[in-house]
Design a protein around this motif. Structure first.
Motif, PDB file in Angstrom:
ATOM      1  N   ILE A  83      32.846  37.014  45.014  1.00  0.00           N
ATOM      2  CA  ILE A  83      31.987  36.574  46.043  1.00  0.00           C
ATOM      3  C   ILE A  83      32.034  37.651  47.256  1.00  0.00           C
ATOM      4  CG2 ILE A  83      31.597  34.771  47.841  1.00  0.00           C
ATOM      5  CD1 ILE A  83      30.657  34.017  45.160  1.00  0.00           C
ATOM      6  N   ASN A  84      30.853  37.832  47.789  1.00  0.00           N
ATOM      7  CA  ASN A  84      30.714  38.904  48.886  1.00  0.00           C
ATOM      8  C   ASN A  84      30.170  38.173  50.097  1.00  0.00           C
ATOM      9  OD1 ASN A  84      31.499  41.088  47.271  1.00  0.00           O
ATOM     10  ND2 ASN A  84      29.150  41.700  47.163  1.00  0.00           N
ATOM     11  N   GLU A 128      16.525  43.026  53.663  1.00  0.00           N
ATOM     12  CA  GLU A 128      17.461  43.107  52.873  1.00  0.00           C
ATOM     13  C   GLU A 128      18.939  42.597  53.336  1.00  0.00           C
ATOM     14  OE1 GLU A 128      17.271  46.999  51.399  1.00  0.00           O
ATOM     15  OE2 GLU A 128      15.164  46.839  50.617  1.00  0.00           O
ATOM     16  N   SER A 129      19.759  42.285  52.577  1.00  0.00           N
ATOM     17  CA  SER A 129      20.942  41.659  53.124  1.00  0.00           C
ATOM     18  C   SER A 129      21.928  43.059  52.949  1.00  0.00           C
ATOM     19  CB  SER A 129      21.595  40.687  52.109  1.00  0.00           C
ATOM     20  OG  SER A 129      20.863  39.321  52.298  1.00  0.00           O
ATOM     21  N   VAL A 130      22.905  42.938  53.909  1.00  0.00           N
ATOM     22  CA  VAL A 130      23.822  43.940  53.897  1.00  0.00           C
ATOM     23  C   VAL A 130      25.323  43.510  53.689  1.00  0.00           C
ATOM     24  CG1 VAL A 130      25.037  45.553  55.779  1.00  0.00           C
ATOM     25  CG2 VAL A 130      22.781  44.942  55.865  1.00  0.00           C
ATOM     26  N   ILE A 131      25.939  44.034  52.709  1.00  0.00           N
ATOM     27  CA  ILE A 131      27.349  43.292  52.573  1.00  0.00           C
ATOM     28  C   ILE A 131      28.451  43.686  53.589  1.00  0.00           C
ATOM     29  CG2 ILE A 131      29.208  43.559  50.840  1.00  0.00           C
ATOM     30  CD1 ILE A 131      27.267  44.391  48.622  1.00  0.00           C
ATOM     31  N   LEU A 132      29.021  42.809  54.026  1.00  0.00           N
ATOM     32  CA  LEU A 132      30.023  42.809  54.931  1.00  0.00           C
ATOM     33  C   LEU A 132      31.266  43.069  54.600  1.00  0.00           C
ATOM     34  CD1 LEU A 132      28.839  40.330  57.834  1.00  0.00           C
ATOM     35  CD2 LEU A 132      28.432  42.825  57.633  1.00  0.00           C
ATOM     36  N   ALA A 133      31.709  42.175  53.431  1.00  0.00           N
ATOM     37  CA  ALA A 133      32.958  42.100  52.772  1.00  0.00           C
ATOM     38  C   ALA A 133      33.069  41.846  51.470  1.00  0.00           C
ATOM     39  CB  ALA A 133      33.817  41.146  53.647  1.00  0.00           C
ATOM     40  N   LEU A 156      26.644  33.977  51.567  1.00  0.00           N
ATOM     41  CA  LEU A 156      27.713  34.437  50.445  1.00  0.00           C
ATOM     42  C   LEU A 156      26.685  34.620  49.251  1.00  0.00           C
ATOM     43  CD1 LEU A 156      30.016  31.411  50.801  1.00  0.00           C
ATOM     44  CD2 LEU A 156      30.365  33.797  51.538  1.00  0.00           C
ATOM     45  N   ALA A 157      27.327  35.711  48.484  1.00  0.00           N
ATOM     46  CA  ALA A 157      26.333  36.100  47.575  1.00  0.00           C
ATOM     47  C   ALA A 157      27.510  36.601  46.284  1.00  0.00           C
ATOM     48  CB  ALA A 157      25.806  37.674  47.777  1.00  0.00           C
ATOM     49  N   GLY A 195      21.208  50.822  48.783  1.00  0.00           N
ATOM     50  CA  GLY A 195      22.510  51.330  49.586  1.00  0.00           C
ATOM     51  C   GLY A 195      23.753  50.331  49.727  1.00  0.00           C
ATOM     52  N   ASN A 196      23.370  49.166  49.256  1.00  0.00           N
ATOM     53  CA  ASN A 196      24.566  47.939  49.066  1.00  0.00           C
ATOM     54  C   ASN A 196      25.222  48.401  47.775  1.00  0.00           C
ATOM     55  OD1 ASN A 196      24.417  47.007  51.645  1.00  0.00           O
ATOM     56  ND2 ASN A 196      22.653  45.457  51.071  1.00  0.00           N
TER      57      ASN A 196
END
Length: 629
Positions: A83-84, A128-133, A156-157, A195-196
């Motif tokens: 999970i990201n 677009e979503s940006v991955i934080l963790a 959460l993705a 880019g993610n």
């Protein structure tokens, strides 16, 4: 006047004012009508699309990367779910952004500044979503799920994480994956990435990124003003397409034997590092490739930051693939190349005898045999068996006297030395095949004298035994000996074998059609070299006979030890390069043990165990070695 109120007289001046005001009002009304017409008729579709865009949110669905398997289909790299934590820059603006990120930072264990940078990197692409963790633990997942209203713009993705069923086995071949770095972002976006994505960072993960990466899916969701799903929920979706599988040429039993034997010899000899390569000399396919110290690629994927930093800062450089990037003096293993070159040039014949003295004086300098040994009159094959330094010093003198500037270097270049082999792995180094031009460049500074930057006879003489300025990688030496073993073809080594679809059908052959070159050396001259290499591993005075003599018929090795002086006054590097079965080779192995001592002491036993695994021979047939160069 009677019956009415007072009214000002309509003078010409007042009439003009009324007309002007009326005109202005008419113009404003006209502009308003025109604007309304433009908004409703001309731009109506555009604004309707924007409204629809605010109502609908497109969510990208990550695609799993393809698996990596060995030549027999056993899985070396696959995926597991995770999970990201992601942010939607459009829904996270102004003071809300700062407040949410400050609340989120301690939960993720990431500084607020880093989170802020990651969100801002997506401001140019707000939908677009940006991955934080990445790969957060179950506790964080539950916390954010239960408090979604406290973290607007955060979601959460699902994701996929690489996992390695064989642990650290073949780590330098497989490589690792990671986020696209800031310095890589523009390049990857030009190639169609958002880019993610997680991409290959090293090894075959990077070399075959185009096949291993999947095609993301997309889901269109109806949302409210807060960005939360409402109404119909999912409006439309397309499933992600997994990446294609990659089959390698690795032979797992040989890979295991090579790594295990290298680790044992490193421990026994307090070595600082080691590397080994096993090729099929007929095709160039890599059967095993190992570098030590190694690392667990799983730590780089899902490990804690402290564990990752420990690997990155390790002074032993475990991330360096010494098999293709370690550049070493190779010692007496180079004598096979020198012998082939001298025979090809007609400087000696297979029967020419030269005296192998304990020492020889050339150009007012004494050159000694290994430990002052003397072997009497020897030909090329005998010189290789006993590893006579003084025999090859005399050949070096003859090379020096030739009218060409670089005769020995030109011959060595035929074997592929001095340049990258072209293996399908990133990070390969060229080694160094020194020439007079190279020396002039290397010693160009004012601190050096004209004599120091000049190529002298001693430089050529030292080159004949793989010392001086010559450097090569274990892979280059394996390719050179493969050419000796296969009757003169210089192969291009390959690790990728096939691209497979998810059902296992072959989509592309990778190893076929790689460039090859011919040595152009007469078969009888190569046969003389092969005879010497066989005697070096099996003869009565062979420098590696103590290691290889116990192998059964059908598994006999031909090869050469090397004891290479590193140039810093420390313990010698231990080398052995050889192939088997000597009369019909199917494997060639090159091994170096840093600071391991003589060639037979550390490297030769490793080669023997790798050969035994490949040919399915009991490794107990391998001896323990002896002190020989």
């Amino acid at each position: 006047p009677r019956g009415g109120g007072w009214a000002p007289a309509l003078t010409p001046r007042i009439a003009v004012r009324i007309a002007v005001l009326g005109g202005v009002a008419a113009v404003l009304l006209g502009i308003l009508v025109l604007r309304l017409w433009f908004l409703q008729v001309i731009a109506g579709e555009d604004y309707a699309a924007r409204a629809e865009g605010n109502r609908l949110r497109t969510v990208e669905i990550e695609a799993p990367r393809g698996n990596v398997v060995d030549r027999d289909g056993r899985v070396l790299v696959t995926n597991r779910s995770g999970i990201n934590v992601v942010a939607r820059p459009r829904d996270l603006t102004g003071e809300t952004r700062e407040r949410v990120l400050r609340r989120l930072a301690p939960r993720l264990g990431i500084p607020v500044a880093d989170l802020r940078d990651r969100v801002e990197s997506g401001d140019g692409r707000p939908f677009e979503s940006v991955i934080l963790a990445r790969n957060v633990d179950r506790e964080v997942e539950l916390y954010l799920s239960e408090r979604a209203h406290d973290f607007p713009g955060i979601g959460l993705a699902p994701t996929y994480l690489r996992t390695y069923p064989e642990g650290a086995l073949a780590a330098h071949v497989l490589g690792s994956t990671g986020r696209i770095g800031p310095e890589e972002l523009d390049e990857y976006r030009r190639r169609g990435y958002q880019g993610n994505e997680v991409v290959g960072k090293d090894g075959v993960e990077r070399a075959y990124e185009q096949f291993l990466r999947g095609t993301p899916g997309r889901r269109m969701v109806e949302v409210n003003a807060a960005g939360e799903p409402v109404g119909r929920g999912i409006v439309s979706s397309s499933a992600p397409v997994p990446g294609r599988d990659l089959q390698l040429s690795l032979e797992l039993r040989t890979q295991r034997a090579l790594e295990r034997a290298m680790d044992e010899q490193m421990a026994m000899n307090a070595a600082t590092g080691a590397a080994g390569v096993a090729l099929d000399p007929r095709t160039g396919e890599v059967l095993a490739l190992a570098s030590s110290p190694d690392y667990d690629p799983g730590v780089l994927v899902g490990g804690r930051p402290r564990e990752i930093q420990r690997i990155l800062r390790d002074p032993r450089q475990p991330l360096t693939n010494r098999a293709i990037a370690g550049q070493y003096p190779v010692g007496s293993t180079f004598k096979a190349v020198t012998a082939a070159a001298a025979l090809h040039r007609g400087m000696v014949t297979p029967d020419t005898l030269l005296e192998s003295r304990s020492s020889i004086e050339l150009y007012d300098q004494e050159f000694s045999n290994f430990r002052g040994q003397s072997h009497g009159l020897v030909n090329a094959a005998r010189a290789l068996e006993v590893s006579s330094d003084t025999y090859f010093y005399q050949l070096g003198d003859e090379f020096w006297k030739l009218p060409e500037e670089t005769p020995l270097q030109d011959e060595a270049a035929r074997f592929g030395l001095g340049e990258a082999t072209g293996i399908d792995l990133p990070g390969e180094q060229d080694g160094n095949l020194p020439t007079p031009a190279w020396k002039r460049r290397a010693y160009a500074g004012s601190q050096f004298t004209d004599f120091q930057r000049s190529w002298v006879a001693g430089d050529t003489i030292q080159l004949t035994i793989g010392q001086g300025f010559f450097l090569a990688t274990p892979l280059q030496m394996a390719v050179a000996y493969a050419a000796i073993a296969n009757d003169g073809t210089v192969v291009t080594p390959t690790i990728g074998r096939r691209v497979l679809d998810p059902s296992g059908r072959v989509q592309r052959e990778l190893a076929a059609g790689r460039p090859t070159a011919r040595l152009g050396i007469a078969p009888r001259h190569l046969e003389a070299v092969r005879e010497g290499l066989y005697r070096a591993a099996n003869g009565a005075e062979g420098t590696a006979t103590a290691v290889f003599a116990g192998l059964p018929e059908g598994a006999k090795v031909a090869g050469k030890t090397g004891t290479a002086e590193p140039g810093d006054g420390g313990e010698d590097h231990s080398w052995f390069v050889g192939y088997a079965p000597y009369d019909d080779p199917t494997i060639v192995v090159a091994v170096v043990i840093e600071r391991g001592g003589t060639g037979a002491n550390a490297a030769a036993p490793v080669v023997c165990e790798a050969v035994a695994a490949h040919l399915r021979v009991d490794p107990a047939s391998c001896g323990s070695g002896a002190l020989a160069n």
